[in-house]
Design an enzyme around this catalytic site. Sequence first.
Site, PDB file in Angstrom:
ATOM      1  CG  ASP A  32      -9.106   1.853  -1.533  1.00 16.39           C
ATOM      2  OD1 ASP A  32      -8.081   1.826  -2.212  1.00 16.39           O
ATOM      3  OD2 ASP A  32      -9.130   1.662  -0.304  1.00 16.39           O
ATOM      4  CG  ASP A  52      -2.335   0.511   0.873  1.00 17.69           C
ATOM      5  OD1 ASP A  52      -2.452   1.331  -0.055  1.00 17.69           O
ATOM      6  OD2 ASP A  52      -3.301   0.126   1.560  1.00 17.69           O
TER       7      ASP A  52
END
Length: 529
Positions: free
Chosen positions: A218, A163
């Site tokens: 996302d 991430d």
Amino acid sequence: MSVPSRWLAVAVTGLLLFLFTPLIALTAAPPAAALGNGLALTPPMGFNDWNAYGCNVSDSLIRSTAQAMHTNGMQAAGYTYVNIDDCWMTHSRDAQGRLVPDPAKFPTGVKGTADYVHSLGLKLGIYEDAGTATCAGYPGSLGHETTDAQTFASWGVDYLKYDNCNNTGVSARTRYTAMRDALTATGRPILFSLCNWGQENVWTWGADVGNSWRTTGDISASYSSMLSIFHSNAGLASYAGPGHWNDPDMLEVGNSGLSATEARTEFSLWSEMAAPLIAGTNLASASSATLSTYTNARVIAVDQDSLGKQGTMVSSSGGLDVLAKPLAGGDVSVALFNETGSTATITTTASAIGKTGASSYSLTDLWSGATSTSTGTISASVPAHGTVMYRVAGGTSGGSTTGELHAVGAGKCLDVPNATAGTTARIQDCAGGATQTWTRTSSNQLTVSPGGSQMCLDAYDNQTSAGTKVEIWSCNGQTNQQWLFNSNGTITGSQSGLCLDVTGAATANGTLAELWTCNGQTNQQWTLG
């Protein structure tokens, strides 16, 4: 991870940048050679816990999910990876600087979980972050890449989702390359999934660093989120291929927020775009309808096709989209996607999707399994937010078409007078030769080589307004160099949605081409060949 939490974490970057300035200097070396780890030759398939469970990950959840995949048809359908997301560790490293699995969540450690998953013939994935802390506030890997890669390898990890929170302002390419090299040095094959949310045009360098890269923020379980991500990812086909894939994020199939029709559309579009198929729902209690979507062998075969081509937009008008994906052996997968709120008929042709040379073509509906034949028209009534997929066989297919680009209204050809970047395209009497020979590539570019070097037809300066000039420029893969050939003879700019137009409907030699609002007139109709 959720977008709000990520951007909140990124907001503190300025302060952390001051604290970690020495790290920037230490990691500014040029990147090493391409990844070449032999993994993800087709898009990875598996499960990730975040969308359905958030921080509530545990050994028992991963084991029960792996067992469900082993018995409910998911594993047999090709789903391989069982991936742990954020919140799996303690908030502090141990005395040796190593990450520590939360003993309450993972009483036998991550290695114990991995051993169980491996015993079922599946593989285990884990999550970390290319910053000082994960998006949920646990220790990140920035500055600890070697130690963490060695730790993951010792546990038997097969996949790393990496991430981008709390990144201190260090360039993504530098941070992700550091972990790539650390993973390589372990000698264990670990699929490397870059999750930097599409920042820094990751698709332009991701193939050298990871096996996949997120192209957007996302996803959430809503039609609007899915649609937005689809549009962002659809124009990046030229960057994907075996071992390196555009990743439009995990599948929401099975989660509330998407209707059954919308869930099938997501699975269809992700497969047409050769995207990773990572399920983000509760698989242990998935309904038969959810499992039938996830395990449709005909659609999965499109995603997993060995040719490794991402489908491209053939036409898009009024929310009615046609995508085509060439397949190994010569077939073509076609997705007819209705973005609108009402049932609509979507039509294309065999020639538009790159099929020629047959009196009839065989069509297989990939969701129903029904077969039919066509002399060239491919059409279906598609429900609101729905997608119909066909596999088209017969004739010949190719990734490109080359010839003169004829302006129907003027009876002339699209021409460039010289090879200089920035030269505006015009119409001219058809005479053949390099200045009038255009190639439509599998990435939806229109290329020409007037001076021996290939150039691309380009919408000037990424502009999207009517009247934008159309020129040639060095090919760069951007969406202002992608063109959609529509069944009505028009050619639209993928970025602008405007039509390639002969200015003022004039017919004289030297009349310039431009982008203009599509109006159905003959000065916006073209034929290639």
